[in-house]
Design a protein around this motif. Structure first.
Motif, PDB file in Angstrom:
ATOM      1  N   THR A 149      -6.501  -1.848   6.339  1.00  0.00           N
ATOM      2  CA  THR A 149      -5.907  -3.178   6.387  1.00  0.00           C
ATOM      3  C   THR A 149      -6.002  -3.795   7.769  1.00  0.00           C
ATOM      4  OG1 THR A 149      -3.678  -2.350   6.952  1.00  0.00           O
ATOM      5  CG2 THR A 149      -4.257  -2.511   4.609  1.00  0.00           C
ATOM      6  N   GLU A 161      -6.122   4.195   3.702  1.00  0.00           N
ATOM      7  CA  GLU A 161      -5.895   2.877   3.118  1.00  0.00           C
ATOM      8  C   GLU A 161      -5.182   1.950   4.113  1.00  0.00           C
ATOM      9  OE1 GLU A 161      -4.427   2.412  -0.748  1.00  0.00           O
ATOM     10  OE2 GLU A 161      -5.353   4.242  -1.547  1.00  0.00           O
ATOM     11  N   ARG A 176       0.836  -1.204   0.000  1.00  0.00           N
ATOM     12  CA  ARG A 176       0.000   0.000   0.000  1.00  0.00           C
ATOM     13  C   ARG A 176       0.874   1.259   0.000  1.00  0.00           C
ATOM     14  NH1 ARG A 176      -5.425  -0.723   1.658  1.00  0.00           N
ATOM     15  NH2 ARG A 176      -6.064  -2.806   0.988  1.00  0.00           N
TER      16      ARG A 176
END
Length: 321
Positions: A320, A316, A263
């Motif tokens: 996770t 983002e 990411r």
């Protein structure tokens, strides 16, 4: 690194947002030569780092001696030093030659650590630390890893430090541990200025969230140590051969670290940069504390904090979890 220094709890002690963890100066895992150790501290100073953390445990006193020598010519009012209590150093009756197996430091085992969280042990430990550091005062004194000695630490260690704080002998007091639940107990039952939590408030491990909330409610500051989880997050390419919490990396943890790295790479952000910046997103976190062996490591960390991480990437990375 231009972020303003932050005050620890209700004390007058201030720390830079990036702290220098001096365990590597004690030859953590492998030897470090004197010149490189000194250069690492000098590089930290040049980068604006003004908070330095050590302990008798680190290299059986070697870290304290090296750190004290490296800071000796610096203006005393301009830096903050923390050291720890709970392990007294005494002559080893049966030295094995190396401390690597027993303590993890590549130093001769002429001394040994004896756990002592009593009032007398606290006073003796600080006196010895001052001598090794060559300082006339300790800015921050921390009870070190009292996992097996919680009751004594609460009944004797912390009250002894509280008295020393009232007398002005130490500027601020706290506890340093890897475990969240014991730290929560110290915050609830004691009167610390700060808790140092290692490896539990990182990009990879966020189990200290309840602790941070309780600290914020009680005006207790947090020092987030070990932001790389023993090195796993210190590279853009986490590998199975790295360390996680001082040991081997579990497969599930490695998979998650690699996902975080992917990411970050998609946004052109180094994984170590995100790892260093993450803890400071919480206002209660006064400092992120990482261990440094070389000038290059220090300079890299300071650069990471200066550049920061774009806000959209945090969304983002949080997804996770």
């Amino acid at each position: 690194m231009t972020s303003p220094h932050r005050t620890l709890g209700r004390s007058q002690v201030r720390v830079s947002p990036l702290g220098f963890g001096a365990a590597p100066l004690g030859n953590l895992y492998s030897p470090l030569d004197e010149e490189t150790a000194r250069a690492a501290v000098d590089a930290a100073w040049d980068a604006g780092v003004r908070y330095f953390d050590t302990a008798p445990h680190y290299g059986l006193g070697l870290s304290e001696r090296r750190l004290g020598a490296a800071l000796r010519a610096r203006p005393r009012a301009e830096f903050t030093v923390s050291t720890k209590v709970g392990r007294l150093l005494e002559p080893h009756p049966s030295p094995t030659g190396s401390d690597l197996a027993a303590g993890g430091f590549a130093v001769p085992s002429t001394l040994r650590r004896r756990p002592d969280y009593s009032r007398d042990g606290v006073l003796r430990s600080l006196e010895a630390s001052l001598e090794r550091l060559g300082l006339d005062r300790i800015d921050l004194a921390l009870v070190h890893d009292p996992d097996e000695h919680m009751d004594t630490a609460l009944a004797e260690s912390l009250p002894a430090l509280t008295e020393l704080r009232a007398q002005g002998v130490v500027g601020a007091i706290g506890i340093g541990m890897n475990s969240v639940e014991p730290l929560r107990r110290f915050v609830a039952e004691g009167d610390p200025d700060v808790v140092m939590v290692a490896g539990r408030w990182t990009l990879l491990d966020r189990t200290a969230a309840p602790l941070l909330a309780e600290c914020a409610a009680r005006e207790v500051s947090v020092i987030a140590a070990a932001p790389f989880n023993s090195g796993l997050l210190s590279t853009d390419h986490p590998g199975a051969g790295g360390r996680y919490d001082y040991g081997t990396v579990p497969a599930a943890v490695l998979d998650r670290a690699r996902s975080l790295a992917t990411r970050c790479a998609e946004h052109g952000v180094p994984l170590p940069r995100a790892a260093l910046c993450f803890p400071l997103r919480e206002p209660v976190v006064a400092c992120v504390l990482a261990g440094f062996r070389t000038p290059a490591e220090v300079s890299s960390a300071a650069t990471h904090l200066t550049h920061g991480v774009p806000e959209h990437l945090w969304h983002e990375l949080n997804a996770t979890d």
